[in-house]
Design a protein around this motif. Structure first.
Motif, PDB file in Angstrom:
ATOM      1  N   HIS A  37     -16.285  -0.684 -10.239  1.00 13.13           N
ATOM      2  CA  HIS A  37     -14.971   0.563  -9.964  1.00 13.13           C
ATOM      3  C   HIS A  37     -13.639  -0.248 -10.147  1.00 13.13           C
ATOM      4  CE1 HIS A  37     -13.173   4.054  -8.293  1.00 13.13           C
ATOM      5  NE2 HIS A  37     -12.602   3.035  -7.446  1.00 13.13           N
ATOM      6  N   LYS A  38     -12.894   0.665 -10.726  1.00 14.12           N
ATOM      7  CA  LYS A  38     -11.532   0.333 -10.975  1.00 14.12           C
ATOM      8  C   LYS A  38     -10.570   1.041 -10.313  1.00 14.12           C
ATOM      9  CE  LYS A  38     -12.466  -1.844 -15.518  1.00 14.12           C
ATOM     10  NZ  LYS A  38     -12.064  -1.774 -16.970  1.00 14.12           N
ATOM     11  N   GLY A  39      -9.934   0.514  -9.209  1.00 12.50           N
ATOM     12  CA  GLY A  39      -8.951   1.450  -8.277  1.00 12.50           C
ATOM     13  C   GLY A  39      -7.551   1.067  -8.533  1.00 12.50           C
ATOM     14  N   PRO A  40      -6.630   1.785  -8.066  1.00 11.93           N
ATOM     15  CA  PRO A  40      -5.279   1.363  -8.147  1.00 11.93           C
ATOM     16  C   PRO A  40      -4.798   0.383  -7.302  1.00 11.93           C
ATOM     17  CG  PRO A  40      -5.644   3.193  -6.616  1.00 11.93           C
ATOM     18  CD  PRO A  40      -6.968   2.819  -7.183  1.00 11.93           C
ATOM     19  N   ILE A  41      -3.600  -0.185  -7.697  1.00  8.78           N
ATOM     20  CA  ILE A  41      -2.891  -1.200  -6.585  1.00  8.78           C
ATOM     21  C   ILE A  41      -2.891  -0.670  -5.687  1.00  8.78           C
ATOM     22  CG2 ILE A  41      -0.700  -2.460  -6.397  1.00  8.78           C
ATOM     23  CD1 ILE A  41      -0.532  -2.630  -9.575  1.00  8.78           C
ATOM     24  N   LEU A  42      -2.871  -1.561  -4.339  1.00  5.17           N
ATOM     25  CA  LEU A  42      -2.817  -1.323  -2.947  1.00  5.17           C
ATOM     26  C   LEU A  42      -1.545  -0.196  -2.831  1.00  5.17           C
ATOM     27  CD1 LEU A  42      -3.708  -4.481  -0.831  1.00  5.17           C
ATOM     28  CD2 LEU A  42      -5.385  -2.458  -1.572  1.00  5.17           C
ATOM     29  N   ASN A  43      -1.579   0.862  -1.965  1.00 10.11           N
ATOM     30  CA  ASN A  43      -0.489   1.561  -1.494  1.00 10.11           C
ATOM     31  C   ASN A  43      -0.062   0.960   0.060  1.00 10.11           C
ATOM     32  OD1 ASN A  43      -2.012   2.536   0.608  1.00 10.11           O
ATOM     33  ND2 ASN A  43      -2.483   4.398  -0.620  1.00 10.11           N
ATOM     34  N   SER A  44       1.068   1.348   0.082  1.00  2.82           N
ATOM     35  CA  SER A  44       1.700   0.716   1.436  1.00  2.82           C
ATOM     36  C   SER A  44       0.730   0.774   2.663  1.00  2.82           C
ATOM     37  CB  SER A  44       3.118   1.440   2.044  1.00  2.82           C
ATOM     38  OG  SER A  44       2.855   2.867   1.968  1.00  2.82           O
ATOM     39  N   ALA A  45       0.086   1.793   2.925  1.00  2.00           N
ATOM     40  CA  ALA A  45      -0.997   1.926   4.062  1.00  2.00           C
ATOM     41  C   ALA A  45      -1.900   0.857   3.837  1.00  2.00           C
ATOM     42  CB  ALA A  45      -1.459   3.195   4.135  1.00  2.00           C
ATOM     43  N   SER A  46      -2.460   0.735   2.671  1.00  2.00           N
ATOM     44  CA  SER A  46      -3.602  -0.221   2.341  1.00  2.00           C
ATOM     45  C   SER A  46      -3.010  -1.599   2.218  1.00  2.00           C
ATOM     46  CB  SER A  46      -4.256  -0.200   0.880  1.00  2.00           C
ATOM     47  OG  SER A  46      -4.768   1.176   0.743  1.00  2.00           O
ATOM     48  N   VAL A  47      -1.689  -1.927   2.080  1.00  2.57           N
ATOM     49  CA  VAL A  47      -1.191  -3.244   2.130  1.00  2.57           C
ATOM     50  C   VAL A  47      -1.174  -3.855   3.548  1.00  2.57           C
ATOM     51  CG1 VAL A  47       0.899  -4.507   2.085  1.00  2.57           C
ATOM     52  CG2 VAL A  47       0.126  -3.156   0.061  1.00  2.57           C
ATOM     53  N   GLN A  48      -0.769  -2.753   4.543  1.00  2.00           N
ATOM     54  CA  GLN A  48      -0.689  -2.963   5.907  1.00  2.00           C
ATOM     55  C   GLN A  48      -2.172  -3.315   6.300  1.00  2.00           C
ATOM     56  OE1 GLN A  48       2.302  -3.012   8.100  1.00  2.00           O
ATOM     57  NE2 GLN A  48       0.708  -4.234   9.184  1.00  2.00           N
ATOM     58  N   ARG A  49      -3.261  -2.761   5.834  1.00  2.00           N
ATOM     59  CA  ARG A  49      -4.545  -2.802   6.331  1.00  2.00           C
ATOM     60  C   ARG A  49      -4.779  -4.415   5.953  1.00  2.00           C
ATOM     61  NH1 ARG A  49      -9.613  -2.371   4.152  1.00  2.00           N
ATOM     62  NH2 ARG A  49      -8.686  -1.203   2.291  1.00  2.00           N
ATOM     63  N   PHE A  64      -5.866  -5.292  -6.381  1.00  2.00           N
ATOM     64  CA  PHE A  64      -6.685  -3.842  -6.525  1.00  2.00           C
ATOM     65  C   PHE A  64      -7.755  -3.745  -5.643  1.00  2.00           C
ATOM     66  CE2 PHE A  64      -4.470  -5.325 -10.456  1.00  2.00           C
ATOM     67  CZ  PHE A  64      -4.155  -4.221 -11.006  1.00  2.00           C
ATOM     68  N   GLY A  65      -7.280  -3.269  -4.418  1.00  2.00           N
ATOM     69  CA  GLY A  65      -8.134  -3.230  -3.084  1.00  2.00           C
ATOM     70  C   GLY A  65      -9.380  -2.729  -3.255  1.00  2.00           C
ATOM     71  N   GLU A  66      -9.357  -1.426  -3.988  1.00  2.00           N
ATOM     72  CA  GLU A  66     -10.473  -0.556  -4.234  1.00  2.00           C
ATOM     73  C   GLU A  66     -11.530  -0.882  -5.479  1.00  2.00           C
ATOM     74  OE1 GLU A  66      -9.264   3.368  -4.456  1.00  2.00           O
ATOM     75  OE2 GLU A  66      -7.892   3.344  -2.667  1.00  2.00           O
ATOM     76  N   SER A  67     -11.082  -1.845  -5.957  1.00  2.00           N
ATOM     77  CA  SER A  67     -11.855  -2.152  -7.274  1.00  2.00           C
ATOM     78  C   SER A  67     -12.902  -3.032  -6.959  1.00  2.00           C
ATOM     79  CB  SER A  67     -10.994  -2.716  -8.223  1.00  2.00           C
ATOM     80  OG  SER A  67      -9.916  -2.238  -8.786  1.00  2.00           O
ATOM     81  N   PHE A  68     -14.224  -2.932  -7.481  1.00  2.00           N
ATOM     82  CA  PHE A  68     -15.016  -3.916  -7.316  1.00  2.00           C
ATOM     83  C   PHE A  68     -16.233  -4.106  -8.312  1.00  2.00           C
ATOM     84  CE2 PHE A  68     -16.649   0.220  -5.601  1.00  2.00           C
ATOM     85  CZ  PHE A  68     -17.859   0.193  -6.269  1.00  2.00           C
ATOM     86  N   ASN A  83     -15.107  -8.232  -4.632  1.00  2.00           N
ATOM     87  CA  ASN A  83     -13.912  -7.606  -4.002  1.00  2.00           C
ATOM     88  C   ASN A  83     -12.917  -8.412  -3.645  1.00  2.00           C
ATOM     89  OD1 ASN A  83     -13.676  -7.659  -1.017  1.00  2.00           O
ATOM     90  ND2 ASN A  83     -15.890  -7.705  -1.654  1.00  2.00           N
ATOM     91  N   ALA A  84     -11.458  -7.941  -3.727  1.00  2.00           N
ATOM     92  CA  ALA A  84     -10.362  -8.517  -3.187  1.00  2.00           C
ATOM     93  C   ALA A  84     -10.171  -9.053  -1.633  1.00  2.00           C
ATOM     94  CB  ALA A  84      -8.866  -7.524  -3.588  1.00  2.00           C
ATOM     95  N   ILE A 179     -10.158  -6.530 -12.769  1.00  2.00           N
ATOM     96  CA  ILE A 179      -9.056  -7.316 -12.156  1.00  2.00           C
ATOM     97  C   ILE A 179      -9.287  -7.183 -10.860  1.00  2.00           C
ATOM     98  CG2 ILE A 179      -6.659  -7.865 -12.332  1.00  2.00           C
ATOM     99  CD1 ILE A 179      -6.137  -6.390 -15.127  1.00  2.00           C
ATOM    100  N   VAL A 180      -9.411  -8.203  -9.949  1.00  2.00           N
ATOM    101  CA  VAL A 180      -9.285  -8.097  -8.648  1.00  2.00           C
ATOM    102  C   VAL A 180      -7.767  -8.385  -8.096  1.00  2.00           C
ATOM    103  CG1 VAL A 180     -10.060  -9.377  -6.632  1.00  2.00           C
ATOM    104  CG2 VAL A 180     -11.350  -9.331  -8.613  1.00  2.00           C
TER     105      VAL A 180
END
Length: 290
Positions: A37-49, A64-68, A83-84, A179-180
């Motif tokens: 799965h290829k997800g987007p670059i982390l958004n601000s909320a995901s960066v904080q997590r 790419f925190g949702e990619s795996f 995963n990242a 890309i991780v």
């Protein structure tokens, strides 16, 4: 390993001949479910997590925190996952000293012109990560480990992945590259972690690669290759080999041997790999009890 752009997907005849089935984002074959799965670059909320979980304010520019990539063997419950977050946990745990930045490039790391550059962490995000292990016991229970886990046992072995045999022409049932994370080191080089998988009728082959180039200073390559031979029938016990190879060299040491000293000559890790001395190399086999 061929590029994803060159692969147009399997034909129905190839899938049928291999006893395989195409599924969303992957393939089911010989008892394995392989998906990416290829997800987007982390958004601000995901960066904080991520920062909260890692106890750091430092992350690569692009995570790419949702990619795996996931490979699960249904009969044994073995699941290999890439995963990242787990890769960055391994980076944080290893905590290598920061690579010295050329004085002429230090200004690039400043947020403001008046800032003093203090690099007290591994800004290259070098990771010893070679995958996450999970045993899925049932739909509600899992046992998880990171690399040296207690649930899956990797034993040292003299066996080797037969790369020559893997170069034989076989139908590709599934291929992907994920890309991780990636960082351009404030325009001072490149650091990235990627994972690629190729699935054939006889088995699957995976390459997890960390590549670092600090321009004018250092190159570091950490490759983890995994290969699974399917054996005969869906009920056959899988044989999984994992080879880890770490290579590293300074620009100065390469130039002393007559190699180029400019960064442009070292854009492709596939080309430079054999010129980098081996720092660590080991091969392990996954021990499967039942």
């Amino acid at each position: 390993m061929a590029s994803a752009a060159a692969w147009e997907g399997p034909t129905a005849a190839q899938l049928k001949a291999a006893g395989a089935e195409a599924i969303p984002g992957g393939v089911r074959v010989k008892g394995w479910v392989i998906q990416s799965h290829k997800g987007p670059i982390l958004n601000s909320a995901s960066v904080q997590r991520f920062e909260d979980e890692l106890h750091t304010t430092h992350l690569p520019e692009m995570v790419f925190g949702e990619s795996f990539l996931s490979l699960q063997h249904t009969q044994t419950g073995i699941k290999l996952h890439f995963n990242a977050l787990d890769a960055l946990k391994a980076w944080k745990k290893e905590a290598l000293p920061p690579v010295e930045v050329p004085a002429a490039a230090k200004w690039k790391f400043r947020s403001k012109p008046s800032d003093q550059v203090i690099l007290d962490y591994d800004y290259t995000f070098t990771t010893p990560y070679c995958g996450s292990d999970t045993v899925v016991l049932n739909t509600d229970t899992t046992q998880t480990g990171l690399d040296e886990c207690s649930t899956l046992c990797w034993e040292d072995t003299n066996d080797r992945i037969d790369l020559v045999a893997l170069s034989a022409k076989e139908p590709i049932l599934f291929y992907d590259e994920v890309i991780v994370y990636e960082d351009e080191l404030a325009d001072n080089g490149i650091s990235f972690l990627t994972v690629r998988v190729r699935v054939m009728p006889t088995g699957w082959f995976l390459l997890l690669r960390f590549w670092l180039r600090v321009d004018g200073v250092l190159m570091r390559l950490r490759d983890t290759r995994l290969h699974c031979s399917f054996g005969d029938g869906d009920g056959a016990k899988p044989v999984v080999l994992r080879e880890c190879c770490w290579r590293e060299a300074t620009f100065a040491s390469l130039a002393a041997k007559g190699n180029p000293s400019d960064s442009a000559s070292y854009a492709d890790p596939d080309v430079i790999a054999q010129k980098l001395p081996i720092v660590m190399q080991k091969t392990q086999k996954l021990k499967i009890t039942s």
